[in-house]
Enzyme design. Structure first.
Site, PDB file in Angstrom:
ATOM      1  N   GLU A 607       0.855  -1.147   0.167  1.00  0.00           N
ATOM      2  CA  GLU A 607       0.013   0.150   0.027  1.00  0.00           C
ATOM      3  C   GLU A 607       0.786   1.283   0.041  1.00  0.00           C
ATOM      4  O   GLU A 607       0.556   2.049  -0.772  1.00  0.00           O
ATOM      5  CB  GLU A 607      -1.044  -0.095   1.366  1.00  0.00           C
ATOM      6  CG  GLU A 607      -1.804   1.106   1.322  1.00  0.00           C
ATOM      7  CD  GLU A 607      -2.932   1.297   0.280  1.00  0.00           C
ATOM      8  OE1 GLU A 607      -2.863   1.946  -0.634  1.00  0.00           O
ATOM      9  OE2 GLU A 607      -3.896   0.472   0.765  1.00  0.00           O
ATOM     10  N   ALA A 612       2.313   6.380   0.617  1.00  0.00           N
ATOM     11  CA  ALA A 612       2.639   6.233   1.999  1.00  0.00           C
ATOM     12  C   ALA A 612       1.560   5.611   2.638  1.00  0.00           C
ATOM     13  O   ALA A 612       1.238   4.513   2.817  1.00  0.00           O
ATOM     14  CB  ALA A 612       3.240   7.754   2.592  1.00  0.00           C
ATOM     15  N   ASP A 679       9.864   8.780 -10.159  1.00  0.00           N
ATOM     16  CA  ASP A 679       9.316   8.076  -8.893  1.00  0.00           C
ATOM     17  C   ASP A 679       7.775   8.230  -9.068  1.00  0.00           C
ATOM     18  O   ASP A 679       7.185   7.019  -8.875  1.00  0.00           O
ATOM     19  CB  ASP A 679       9.504   8.897  -7.530  1.00  0.00           C
ATOM     20  CG  ASP A 679       9.107   8.242  -6.475  1.00  0.00           C
ATOM     21  OD1 ASP A 679       9.498   6.869  -6.152  1.00  0.00           O
ATOM     22  OD2 ASP A 679       8.378   8.794  -5.788  1.00  0.00           O
ATOM     23  N   LYS A 683       4.859   4.810  -9.329  1.00  0.00           N
ATOM     24  CA  LYS A 683       3.331   4.797  -8.665  1.00  0.00           C
ATOM     25  C   LYS A 683       2.245   4.711  -9.467  1.00  0.00           C
ATOM     26  O   LYS A 683       1.495   3.890  -9.363  1.00  0.00           O
ATOM     27  CB  LYS A 683       3.300   6.110  -7.973  1.00  0.00           C
ATOM     28  CG  LYS A 683       4.420   6.438  -6.623  1.00  0.00           C
ATOM     29  CD  LYS A 683       4.210   7.629  -6.073  1.00  0.00           C
ATOM     30  CE  LYS A 683       5.162   7.733  -4.995  1.00  0.00           C
ATOM     31  NZ  LYS A 683       5.233   8.919  -4.164  1.00  0.00           N
TER      32      LYS A 683
END
Length: 818
Positions: A607, A612, A679, A683
Site C-alpha cells: 500500500e 505512503a 518516482d 506509482k
C-alpha cells in the site's frame, strides 16, 4: 489409600530427595495412608546400560562408570543419613555394588549382555534408590519399609518389557500390604518371573508399577510426581506458551501419551483406568501446583481440544493400485503381514475410493515393511494391479486431541486453516469415528511451526503472536519500531495481538532473537551484533527458523532485496514493503509475485508504494472487487512536486522552491529524479497494474518540463545554476496559468488505458486546485463515482505516515494469517 510415584528427575540429587521427604512428612502428618514408588536416580539407568555395553565389547572403561555409579550412591546415603544410621545401612549398599561389579565382570568375560542379564543389571538402579530413600524416611520419623517389587509383581519371560501376570500380581500385592501396614517404599520398573528371574516393565515402567499397586489396592488416587506441572497442552520445548491442562479423561490422556506426551507412559493408565482410579500428575519442585487430574469422566463445558501432540519422525508408506478397489481382505493381508513382521502401525488412512491405503510407522522399519508388503503382494504387483510400495521419509504426525471435539462443528476447519495460512502442507489425514483425535502428517521441518500455529488457534485464539523480520532501520524502519513499541500494550490488551521483532538488519549488521528483540535496546543489539549484514543470509535464517505467523518487512529501496521476494513468498511468508521496485519493474515479475502469494495463501502488501499511509491501493481494489468500473485515475503522487507547485506563486522563484524542497528532505539529492517524474511513473505503473492493465515503464508518457540545459547538467550544482537561468521560463508557465485563474500541478493520469505524466493548469473546479503543503491527492472517476469522483487526500510522504502505513499492513496480514 494413595499411591505416589516419583521419577528419576525428582530423585536425581540428595537435596531433591529432601524435598520429597518434606512432601511425604506432610502426607504422614495429615494421617494419609500411602505407598510410594521410586525410579532410579536420574541418569542411572542410562549409565547402567552404557557400562553393560562397554563390558560386552571388552572395554574396561565400564569400570570407570561403575565406580562413578557406586560413589554417587555412597555420597547420597552419606549426605542423607546421620553417622549412626549410615553405619547400619551402608554395608548392604556396598554388598549390592559388589554383586553388580561381579555381574559386569561376567559380561566382560563372555562378551555378551543378553536381555535377561540386562534386566538384572538395570534392577540395581531402583533397588539402590529405594533402599537409600527408605532409610532416610525411617530416620525422618516415617515408619516405612523397603519393598523389592520382584516379590509381588510377577511377569512372563519377555525380558526388557515383560507382560504382567495380573491375577497373581494383584493377589501378591493385596496379601503383602495386608501383612505390612507401614509405609512401603517400592522399587519401580522391576519385576520377576514365577521362578524369580528378574524382569523389567520397559522404560517408564515405574509409572506402571505404581498403577498396578493402585489398582490392586483399590486406591483412592494415584499421584505421579515428575518435573513439570502436569500434562501440558503441548511440548513446552517446542511451544513456549504451553500450559497445564487442569483435568482430562483417561481416553484423552492415552491419546496424548501415544502421540509423544512424555509425562505419561501409555500402559501406566490401563490398570487405573480399569478400576476408574483418578490419576494426578504433579510437580515435585512445585508441590502446591494442582497439576493435572485424569479421571474417567469429562466436563462437557470444557474446551473441545485438550492438547496438541506430535511424533517427530515417521515414515509414510502407501499401497495403491486399481487391484485394491472392491477386493475384500486387502487390508487384512496388508496389516497381517506387518503384524507378522512385528511392525507397529502409528496411523492409518484410506480414501473412500479404495484406491490406496497409507500408514505411518517408525522410519527404521520402513525398508523391512516395504520388503514384507511387496513379498505379500508379489502377484498383484507383477500383474500391474498394485504399484510398488511408496515410501515417504522425514515426516511428522501432529494430533489435536479432545473428547469434546465430538459433534463440535468447525474443529477440522480451524486446524486446516491454521496450517494452510502458515504454508504447511498436509500429506495425510486420519480421524476415527470417536472424534477424539484428528491427526495429520506433515513435513518434519514444519513440526514446531505447526504445533505453535495450532496451539495459538485452539488455545490462544484471543491472542495472535506475529513474528516480524525487518530489513532497513533507517528513517522509516526506526520510526516503525518506535510505533510498534509505543502501541505494544494497546495491541495486546485491546486487540489481543503481540508483535515480536525476531530479526533486524541494517546495511552493516543483523541480529536475531527467537524470543523477540527488546525494542528499548534494538539499536544496541544491532551495534553489538557480531553477524555481518548479508541479505541472502538474513532471508535464509528467517526461513530456517520456520516460525508460525512470519511477516517480512522491507523498509528499503534496495533492488537486491526485492529480488528475493519470490523465494520469500514461495516459503509461505507474507511481505509488507514500501519498496516500489518489485511492483513497478516488469509486468511479468509483478504478476508472478502476485500469483505466488495467492498460491501460497500469503499476503504481498505494498500500500505504501503509492501514497505512503494513504489508502490508495486498498481503495482502488475495493472499488474493483465490489464490481465498479474504473474510468479514469488522476493523481498528484509526489510529495516533493506537490510542495513545489503548491507554493509556486507569483513572486516566488521556481529554483528557490526546488532548493527549499531539498532542504526539507522532500526531494532526492538530485532533484531531477523527482521533477522528471521517475518516482511518479513507478506509482502510476502500480496503480495501472492494479486495474488489470499490462503496462511497462516505456508505456508511460512523461511530458518533460525541464529545459535541455538543466537535463544535461553534469552535477547537481551545475543543475541549480541552469535552473536559476530557467526561472523566467517557469515564471511564464505560471503566468499563463494565473491568467486563466488556474494553478500548476504535476499530474499523473490513467485514462482509457493510457498512462501519462505532465504539468497541467487546473482551475478551481478541479480537486487539485485546493491542494496545499506536500499533500498527495488521487481522484478516482468510476461508474459509481462519475459526477462527483472519489478523492483520497493527505500526506503522501514522510517517515511517520509511511511507517504507519506499513504498521497497518502488518496488522492486516496478522488478521489474515491467524
Amino acid at each position: 489409600m494413595k499411591v505416589l510415584k516419583f521419577g528419576g528427575s525428582s530423585v536425581a540429587k540428595p537435596e531433591r530427595i529432601r524435598m520429597i521427604m518434606d512432601i511425604l512428612k506432610s502426607y504422614y502428618a495429615q494421617g494419609e495412608k500411602f505407598a510410594v514408588v521410586f525410579s532410579a536416580f536420574g541418569g542411572v539407568t542410562d549409565s547402567l546400560i552404557e557400562m553393560s555395553s562397554l563390558a560386552s565389547k571388552g572395554d574396561e572403561k565400564y569400570l570407570e562408570l561403575f565406580e562413578q555409579f557406586s560413589q554417587r550412591h555412597i555420597d547420597a546415603i552419606a549426605e542423607l543419613l546421620t553417622e549412626e544410621n549410615l553405619e547400619r545401612s551402608k554395608p548392604k549398599l556396598e554388598k549390592n555394588h559388589e554383586v553388580l561389579k561381579n555381574l559386569l565382570h561376567g559380561i566382560f568375560l563372555v562378551r555378551e549382555a543378553s536381555p535377561r542379564t540386562m534386566d538384572y543389571v538395570l534392577s540395581f538402579g531402583e533397588r539402590n534408590s529405594c533402599y537409600i530413600i527408605q532409610a532416610a524416611l525411617q530416620q525422618a520419623g516415617i515408619p516405612s519399609s523397603y519393598l523389592d517389587a520382584r516379590k509381588i509383581i510377577k511377569t512372563d519371560k519377555t525380558f526388557g518389557s515383560a507382560n504382567v501376570l495380573m491375577d497373581l500380581t494383584f493377589s501378591n500385592i493385596k496379601e503383602y500390604f495386608g501383612n505390612h501396614p507401614e509405609v512401603q517404599i517400592v522399587t519401580g520398573f522391576i519385576s520377576s518371573t514365577k521362578g524369580t528371574l528378574t524382569t523389567t516393565l520397559g522404560r517408564g515402567g515405574s509409572d506402571y508399577t505404581a498403577s498396578l499397586l493402585a489398582a490392586a489396592l483399590d486406591a483412592d488416587l494415584l499421584e505421579i510426581w515428575t518435573d513439570v506441572n502436569g500434562v501440558l497442552t503441548a511440548d513446552p520445548r517446542k511451544v513456549k506458551k504451553a500450559f497445564t491442562i487442569p483435568s482430562m479423561t483417561y481416553a484423552e490422556a492415552m491419546e496424548m501419551s501415544h502421540f509423544g506426551a512424555k509425562v505419561i507412559y501409555p500402559p501406566t493408565l490401563q490398570p487405573a483406568l480399569n478400576k476408574k482410579i483418578p490419576v494426578q500428575i504433579k510437580n515435585t519442585f512445585e508441590p502446591d501446583n494442582a497439576g493435572t487430574l485424569i479421571t474417567d469422566k469429562g466436563d462437557p463445558n470444557d474446551l473441545p481440544v485438550k492438547g496438541i501432540s506430535s511424533i517427530t519422525d515417521i515414515a509414510l508408506l502407501t499401497l495403491q493400485g486399481s487391484g485394491l478397489f472392491g477386493v475384500p481382505g486387502i487390508a487384512g493381508r496388508l496389516f497381517g503381514t506387518l503384524a507378522d513382521a512385528g511392525i507397529n502401525i502409528i496411523l492409518i488412512t484410506q480414501g473412500s475410493s479404495e484406491h490406496s491405503i497409507s500408514f505411518a510407522i517408525q522410519p527404521s522399519l520402513a525398508k523391512k515393511a516395504k520388503r514384507q508388503i511387496e513379498k505379500t503382494f508379489e502377484y498383484e504387483m507383477n500383474s500391474g494391479k498394485v504399484d510398488p510400495v511408496k515410501v515417504e521419509d522425514d515426516l511428522s504426525v501432529i494430533a489435536i486431541i479432545g473428547q469434546n471435539m465430538r459433534y463440535r462443528p468447525g474443529i477440522s476447519g480451524r486446524l486446516f486453516q491454521a496450517l494452510g495460512k502458515n504454508g504447511i502442507n498436509i500429506t495425510a489425514i486420519a480421524q476415527g469415528s470417536s472424534e477424539l483425535n484428528i491427526s495429520v502428517v506433515i513435513d518434519r521441518p514444519d513440526e514446531a511451526k505447526a504445533l505453535n500455529a495450532l496451539h495459538e488457534a485452539f488455545f490462544l485464539s484471543d491472542t495472535k503472536e506475529l513474528h516480524l523480520f525487518i530489513i532497513g532501520v533507517g528513517l522509516i524502519g526506526s520510526t516503525l519500531l518506535k510505533q510498534i513499541k509505543a502501541h505494544a500494550d494497546h495491541l495486546k490488551t485491546q486487540q489481543s495481538i503481540e508483535l515480536k521483532v525476531i530479526g533486524l538488519s541494517n546495511s552493516k549488521k543483523m541480529t536475531f532473537n527467537e524470543d523477540g528483540i527488546n525494542l528499548d535496546t534494538w539499536e544496541k543489539a544491532l551495534e553489538n551484533s557480531e553477524t555481518v549484514s548479508n541479505i541472502p543470509g538474513f532471508i535464509e535464517h528467517m526461513k530456517d527458523m520456520n516460525l508460525s505467523n512470519t511477516i517480512f518487512v522491507d523498509n528499503t529501496a534496495n533492488e537486491m532485496i526485492a529480488g528475493h521476494y519470490e523465494s520469500i513468498l514461495d516459503s509461505s511468508i507474507s511481505i509488507s514493503t514500501p519498496n516500489k521496485i518489485a511492483t513497478s519493474s516488469s509486468y511479468l515479475q509483478y504478476t508472478r509475485l502476485k500469483n505466488i502469494a495467492n498460491r501460497r495463501g500469503v499476503q504481498f502488501m505494498y500500500e505504501t508504494n503509492v501514497g505512503a499511509g494513504l489508502p490508495v491501493i486498498s481503495t482502488l481494489n475495493d472499488l474493483i472487487v465490489s464490481g465498479d468500473t474504473i474510468l479514469k485515475i488522476e493523481g498528484v503522487l509526489s510529495g516533493s512536486l506537490s510542495f513545489i507547485f503548491n507554493n509556486f506563486k507569483p513572486g516566488t522563484k521556481f529554483s528557490q522552491l526546488v532548493k527549499l524542497a531539498g532542504e526539507k528532505g522532500f526531494t532526492e539529492p538530485d532533484p531531477r529524479i523527482d521533477i522528471n517524474g521517475i518516482d511518479v511513473r513507478r506509482k502510476l505503473i502500480i496503480l495501472a497494474r492494479e486495474t488489470g492493465l499490462d503496462i511497462e515503464a516505456d508505456d508511460v508518457e512523461i511530458k518533460n518540463i525541464l529545459p535541455e540545459a538543466c537535463q544535461k547538467a553534469k552535477t547537481v550544482d551545475d543543475f541549480f545554476v541552469e535552473l536559476e537561468k530557467a526561472d523566467d521560463y517557469f515564471d511564464k508557465l505560471l503566468q499563463d496559468a494565473t491568467d486563466k485563474n488556474c494553478v500548476l500541478r504535476m499530474v499523473a493520469k490513467l485514462d482509457e488505458g493510457k498512462a501519462s505524466i505532465g504539468l497541467e493548469a487546473v482551475d478551481s473546479s478541479h480537486p487539485f486546485y485546493s491542494l496545499d503543503g506536500s499533500d498527495n491527492m488521487i481522484v478516482f472517476k468510476t461508474d459509481r463515482y462519475n459526477e462527483r469522483p472519489l478523492v483520497v487526500r493527505g500526506p503522501g510522504a514522510g517517515a511517520e505516515v509511511t511507517a504507519a502505513g506499513v504498521f497497518a499492513e502488518i496488522l492486516k496480514i496478522g488478521n489474515y494469517i491467524t
